[in-house]
Design a protein around this motif. Sequence first.
Motif, PDB file in Angstrom:
ATOM      1  N   ILE A 125       0.909  -1.039   0.005  1.00 45.66           N
ATOM      2  CA  ILE A 125       0.266   0.223  -0.249  1.00 45.66           C
ATOM      3  C   ILE A 125       0.822   1.396  -0.131  1.00 45.66           C
ATOM      4  O   ILE A 125       1.741   1.498   0.720  1.00 45.66           O
ATOM      5  N   PHE A 126       0.553   2.069  -1.015  1.00 48.27           N
ATOM      6  CA  PHE A 126       1.295   3.623  -1.139  1.00 48.27           C
ATOM      7  C   PHE A 126       0.479   4.623  -0.699  1.00 48.27           C
ATOM      8  O   PHE A 126      -0.913   4.491  -0.880  1.00 48.27           O
ATOM      9  N   GLU A 127       0.877   5.560   0.188  1.00 48.51           N
ATOM     10  CA  GLU A 127       0.061   6.426   0.925  1.00 48.51           C
ATOM     11  C   GLU A 127       1.086   7.800   0.688  1.00 48.51           C
ATOM     12  O   GLU A 127       2.208   7.817   1.107  1.00 48.51           O
ATOM     13  N   LEU A 128       0.201   8.900   0.248  1.00 45.39           N
ATOM     14  CA  LEU A 128       0.900  10.223   0.039  1.00 45.39           C
ATOM     15  C   LEU A 128      -0.015  11.137   0.667  1.00 45.39           C
ATOM     16  O   LEU A 128      -1.244  11.277   0.435  1.00 45.39           O
ATOM     17  N   ASN A 129       0.473  12.053   1.714  1.00 43.51           N
ATOM     18  CA  ASN A 129      -0.198  13.359   2.226  1.00 43.51           C
ATOM     19  C   ASN A 129       0.477  14.405   2.034  1.00 43.51           C
ATOM     20  O   ASN A 129       1.878  14.604   2.035  1.00 43.51           O
ATOM     21  N   VAL A 130      -0.153  15.372   1.524  1.00 43.77           N
ATOM     22  CA  VAL A 130       0.319  16.677   1.048  1.00 43.77           C
ATOM     23  C   VAL A 130      -0.387  17.801   1.802  1.00 43.77           C
ATOM     24  O   VAL A 130      -1.599  17.874   1.761  1.00 43.77           O
ATOM     25  N   SER A 131       0.489  18.671   2.330  1.00 47.63           N
ATOM     26  CA  SER A 131      -0.038  19.773   3.287  1.00 47.63           C
ATOM     27  C   SER A 131       0.229  21.131   2.368  1.00 47.63           C
ATOM     28  O   SER A 131       1.306  21.381   2.015  1.00 47.63           O
ATOM     29  N   ASP A 132      -0.605  22.201   2.328  1.00 44.50           N
ATOM     30  CA  ASP A 132      -0.168  23.490   2.097  1.00 44.50           C
ATOM     31  C   ASP A 132       0.018  24.405   3.158  1.00 44.50           C
ATOM     32  O   ASP A 132      -0.413  24.166   4.304  1.00 44.50           O
ATOM     33  N   ASN A 133       0.389  25.826   2.902  1.00 40.71           N
ATOM     34  CA  ASN A 133       0.934  26.649   4.046  1.00 40.71           C
ATOM     35  C   ASN A 133      -0.385  27.157   4.974  1.00 40.71           C
ATOM     36  O   ASN A 133      -0.226  27.777   5.925  1.00 40.71           O
ATOM     37  N   LYS A 134      -1.589  26.802   4.454  1.00 40.00           N
ATOM     38  CA  LYS A 134      -2.868  27.139   5.252  1.00 40.00           C
ATOM     39  C   LYS A 134      -3.468  25.899   5.747  1.00 40.00           C
ATOM     40  O   LYS A 134      -4.653  25.852   6.098  1.00 40.00           O
ATOM     41  N   ASN A 135      -2.557  24.796   5.949  1.00 38.29           N
ATOM     42  CA  ASN A 135      -2.871  23.407   6.408  1.00 38.29           C
ATOM     43  C   ASN A 135      -4.150  22.769   5.796  1.00 38.29           C
ATOM     44  O   ASN A 135      -4.965  22.329   6.474  1.00 38.29           O
ATOM     45  N   ASN A 136      -4.347  22.969   4.539  1.00 38.86           N
ATOM     46  CA  ASN A 136      -5.249  22.400   3.739  1.00 38.86           C
ATOM     47  C   ASN A 136      -4.472  21.015   3.327  1.00 38.86           C
ATOM     48  O   ASN A 136      -3.404  21.148   3.108  1.00 38.86           O
ATOM     49  N   ASN A 137      -5.093  19.737   3.592  1.00 42.88           N
ATOM     50  CA  ASN A 137      -4.492  18.517   3.216  1.00 42.88           C
ATOM     51  C   ASN A 137      -5.119  17.731   2.084  1.00 42.88           C
ATOM     52  O   ASN A 137      -6.268  17.646   1.952  1.00 42.88           O
ATOM     53  N   SER A 138      -4.223  16.911   1.306  1.00 43.21           N
ATOM     54  CA  SER A 138      -4.641  15.905   0.387  1.00 43.21           C
ATOM     55  C   SER A 138      -4.038  14.726   0.613  1.00 43.21           C
ATOM     56  O   SER A 138      -2.914  14.549   1.248  1.00 43.21           O
ATOM     57  N   LYS A 139      -4.629  13.815   0.320  1.00 40.18           N
ATOM     58  CA  LYS A 139      -4.110  12.544   0.707  1.00 40.18           C
ATOM     59  C   LYS A 139      -4.434  11.486  -0.622  1.00 40.18           C
ATOM     60  O   LYS A 139      -5.278  11.559  -1.288  1.00 40.18           O
TER      61      LYS A 139
END
Length: 572
Positions: free
Chosen positions: A551-565
Amino acid sequence: MIKKFFIALTLFFSVYNNVFSQTIIQSRTYPKGYFRYPLDLVPATAGTFGELRPNHFHAGLDFKTNQRTGYPVHAVFDGYVSRLVVQFGGFGNAIYITHPNGYTSVYGHIERFAPAMAKLVRDEQYKQQKFEVDIKLSCLQVQVCKDDVIAWSGNAGSSQGPHLHFELRDSATEETINPQLFGLTIPDRVPPTITAVGIYHLNGNPFSEKTPRRFLAVTGNSGKYHLKNPEIITLSGAIGFGIAATDMNSTSFNHNGVYSVELKMDGETVYTFAVERFAFDQTHAINAYIDYPEMLVSHRFIQKCFILPGSKISLYPQSVNRGIINFNDNRLHHIEYIVKDVAGNVSTLNLAVKSAAEPVSPDSYKPSGVLFRYNQKNEFTNDKVKMTVMPGNLYDDLDFIYAELPKKPGAFSATYHIHNRFTPIHDCYDLWIKPDSTIGKYTDKAVIVSTTGICEGGTYQDGYIKATARSFGDFYIKLDTIPPLIVPLNIRNGGNMSKARALYLKISDGISGVKSYEGKIDGKWVLMEWDYKTRVLSYTFNGDIAAGKHIFELNVSDNKNNNSKYTAEFYR
Ligand SMILES: [Zn+2]
């Protein structure tokens, strides 16, 4: 064989250098004969020391690498590796070697580190669970001898094509110094090219985009230049001069930077500029050196031959009245520009100037807005906007203009005209804007953006959104509630990755920018490398991942703490 050729080459250059380097402007001499060239290639430059770049003077030599990566990079002298850097932009990958003679060499944009350093970097990346690392090393960790291969050349970071960026710094002060002054010369029998002169009617006023100016085309060759349309120039009052000049050398056709510019009136030096050495915290003062408004409008670099009072950079060895000349004696004067490259090749340009008869009383300076002093703390406040510019951020006094402009659709404040983009800021200033009450609970998603699309960030503070801004312009408040975008390039849920060399995904964020990302395989952190030019994030399979389902998992956050997974099962 290569070594023999190299010794012959070095001898040739040192003789060559001794013949031509006698006459260039330098504050001190530097040791010659210690440092070798970092590559085995015939030295050719794509960029010279002090060359004019956007917002900085180039801090080293860019050695050409035949438009390819992968050439061995050598330690230029004995020493120890004192710093290893992996960064998203900038140098990409860089090595710093501290030498016993008081200097540090720096090698940037490299593709690969030599194995011992590569292991140190990778171990640190896994320890910190971060791609970007900046590792300081003690003198006992990695010692190198002159000629050792320390890396392979590349195109990493914000490089615009394969080359080796090379610097020599003073180890104690970290000032960067022109490597050609250490005998690492580039064959050069070509004198600089002069293409234009500028004349600025300062007349007692601060320099700005409003300063009356005139540009005159220049022509010539082989070191002798003259006005395209010769004339006797009539001048009155306080005048500043400028010049546009570049330099080529014998081994490449690149238009590089010149070494020095000297301005003389009637045989007396009134101004000199020379790219010998400078401190990194002053490099933005290039925007005080060039005609910054003209660069923004026409994209050409006019080098001013007068010094703005707020510029602190150490590239002006000599000047009288900051290079500003008063014309008021009704006589003919002779202005001479002397432009040199670091090999000592000279180009000259002469102007005949007729001075006005009467002393001109300077225009009394009447700002139409608020007068900001370059050497003081300046503040501006009303019920919607606050700003503070600390000393050291303006290069000259400023007629600061403020206005409130109509609100843009989707904005959470009016647009505020905070002066204009033609006045450069050395570092930054603080800007507070009061948001509309409709912002409600979203204050933690608010940022200050410019109408040109630059996000200056933002934090909520006592009823205001505060940002540290890097330029003047028109600003308003906007919300960033949109999470970063993840686009898988070669992975899909249930996909077979058994033949793939790596996993590739593209990540981006529209407003506040990507702050962090984290990749995991089967719940364990893995090193994801992010490429500055393509914005592609990759994980390279290195034998750690066994055959079978994962299982591959990627979490990305921006500078206003909006997150994508992003998650996907894959087979290896
Ligand atoms: Zn460079």
